[in-house]
Design an enzyme around this catalytic site. Structure first.
Site: not given
Ligand code: PMT
Length: 403
Positions: A210, A279, A289, A323, A337, A341
């Site tokens: 991403n 995810d 490849k 986040f 979330k 969590k």
């Molecule tokens: O890196 P930049 O370019 O500055 O951009 C910043 C950002 C947009 C990446 C950042 O600000 C942000 O929003 N990060 C969270 C992105 C995200 O993956 O969100 P989510 O809604 O999918 O996940 C929710 C939370 O669970 C997040 O804290 C994530 O780190 C965590 N997570 C998600 C999936 C997973 N398998 N394990 C996790 O721990």
């Protein structure tokens, strides 16, 4: 707070070929909103004209103790009093020796002597001078008296030799100034920050990822360092250099991030998960490849571990901050979330706009607390947002310590 906005900085420039580099430092300080007042020694003026610094700082440059007009406008005592910090860059062996020996015989040494403010020296000189035992003894004296230093770097020197003695980079000096001026409200706290994307391999040359640049997480890690925390930064691949003084753990995949976070979790007080973790990952990674064929390609995907959810199950007294990057129903999706969590706070990130979120310099977020209270913040730079997020976490820390 770790901002330089409105802070009064007296910048002393001494006589060294690196004096021109201080012009760049002034530019950075002014850009960050600091009020810079430059003091030049006589020998500094042999290298750079005061007009350069006056133009860049927007303030008159002080050049002498006995200049009647300058003393009337802004006397050396007033300069000494108004400084939030005095920075000497470049600092010659001469000024270091004078201050260590208690000599105040020119404008800069007098301002330093008359001031109660913290002082930062950024030495620059020929390597033999740097290694001279008299200079080293003077450094020791000043360090014991709580004067601060940004050590010179190694590289090409003006005398033609290579060695230690080059003025530290403007970014490193800026970093140290910000650190000195920041409130230390995270002292004795151990923080774990995740940042950047993860990359999940399809074959040896292709992967799913991403556009996370890591900027948000790196800004948070840097602000935590400024504010006194011990910081571990676990990051997926980015183009950024790790902030100074963090323990940096580079990872590539969601699984590697999970393992690195698990490793650190035991000795952590605060976790902030800004990383954009995959995810799903390809169920199988091809060893060679994948060849292009005359038909489509279907990839079977499997779920990765949810790192943050797993931490939520064993959080004990720790503070967990997540986040949520959302393109719709920002508040309700983020709240789900936060609850699922077991978080103390979630930063709901509106990534529906092109100018904020992934890869940009700004984020537009709502901060949602475990008690349901919300702060809707305007779009702002990631450094500034990092501070706002830390202000909220500091409130949670305070509350948990009162219990
Ligand atoms: O890196 P930049 O370019 O500055 O951009 C910043 C950002 C947009 C990446 C950042 O600000 C942000 O929003 N990060 C969270 C992105 C995200 O993956 O969100 P989510 O809604 O999918 O996940 C929710 C939370 O669970 C997040 O804290 C994530 O780190 C965590 N997570 C998600 C999936 C997973 N398998 N394990 C996790 O721990």
């Amino acid at each position: 707070m770790s901002s330089l906005k409105g802070r009064e900085i007296v910048l002393g420039v001494t006589g060294c070929i690196a004096a021109y580099k201080s012009a760049e430092l002034v530019r950075h300080l002014v850009k960050q909103g600091a009020c810079v007042h430059v003091v030049m020694t006589d020998s500094a003026r042999e290298f750079v004209a005061p007009l350069t610094f006056q133009t860049l700082s927007g303030s008159p440059v002080t050049t002498g103790l006995f200049k009647l007009y300058e003393e009337k406008e802004i006397g050396h005592i007033s300069l000494a009093r108004r400084a939030d910090v005095i920075v000497v860059a470049p600092a010659t062996a001469n000024i270091i020796g004078k201050v260590a020996g208690g000599i105040a015989d020119d404008i800069l040494s007098t301002v330093i002597m008359a001031s109660m403010s913290p002082v930062l020296f950024a030495p620059a000189m020929n390597e033999s001078m740097w290694k001279n035992p008299i200079l080293q003894k003077n450094l020791k004296i000043l360090k014991n008296l709580s004067y601060n230093f940004v050590n010179p770097g190694w590289g090409d020197l003006a005398c033609g030799a290579q060695g230690e003695g080059r003025l530290a980079e403007a970014d490193d000096i800026l970093d140290e100034i910000t650190c000195m001026l920041s409130t230390k409200d995270f002292e004795q706290k151990r923080a774990l920050v995740t940042a950047g994307p993860t990359c999940e391999s399809i074959d040896p040359v292709r992967y799913i990822s991403n556009p996370s640049s890591g900027k948000m997480g790196f800004s948070i890690a840097r602000a935590l360092i400024y504010r006194g925390a011990d910081v571990t930064l676990v990051s997926g691949p980015t183009a950024l250099s790790p902030p100074r003084n963090v323990k940096f753990v580079p990872v590539r995949t969601a699984e590697e991030m999970a393992l690195a976070v698990e490793d650190e979790f035991g000795q952590t007080d605060i976790v902030i998960k800004a990383a954009a973790v995959a995810d799903y990952r390809p169920a199988n990674t091809a060893l060679q490849k994948i060849k292009k064929e005359n038909k489509g390609l279907v990839l079977e995907m499997e779920k990765t571990r949810d790192i943050l959810a797993a931490l939520g199950e064993k959080k004990a007294g720790r503070i967990l901050v997540g986040f949520a990057a959302e393109t719709q129903d920002l508040f309700s999706n983020a709240l789900v979330k936060l609850k699922k969590k077991n978080l103390d706070m979630i930063v709901a990130n509106d990534v529906s706009r092109n100018d904020t979120g992934f890869g940009t310099d700004i984020n537009k977020v709502e901060i949602i607390m475990a008690d349901g209270s919300v702060e809707d913040l305007p779009a702002m730079g990631k450094d500034e947002l990092a501070d706002r997020i830390l202000d909220k976490i500091a409130q949670i820390v305070k509350k948990s310590e009162l219990k």
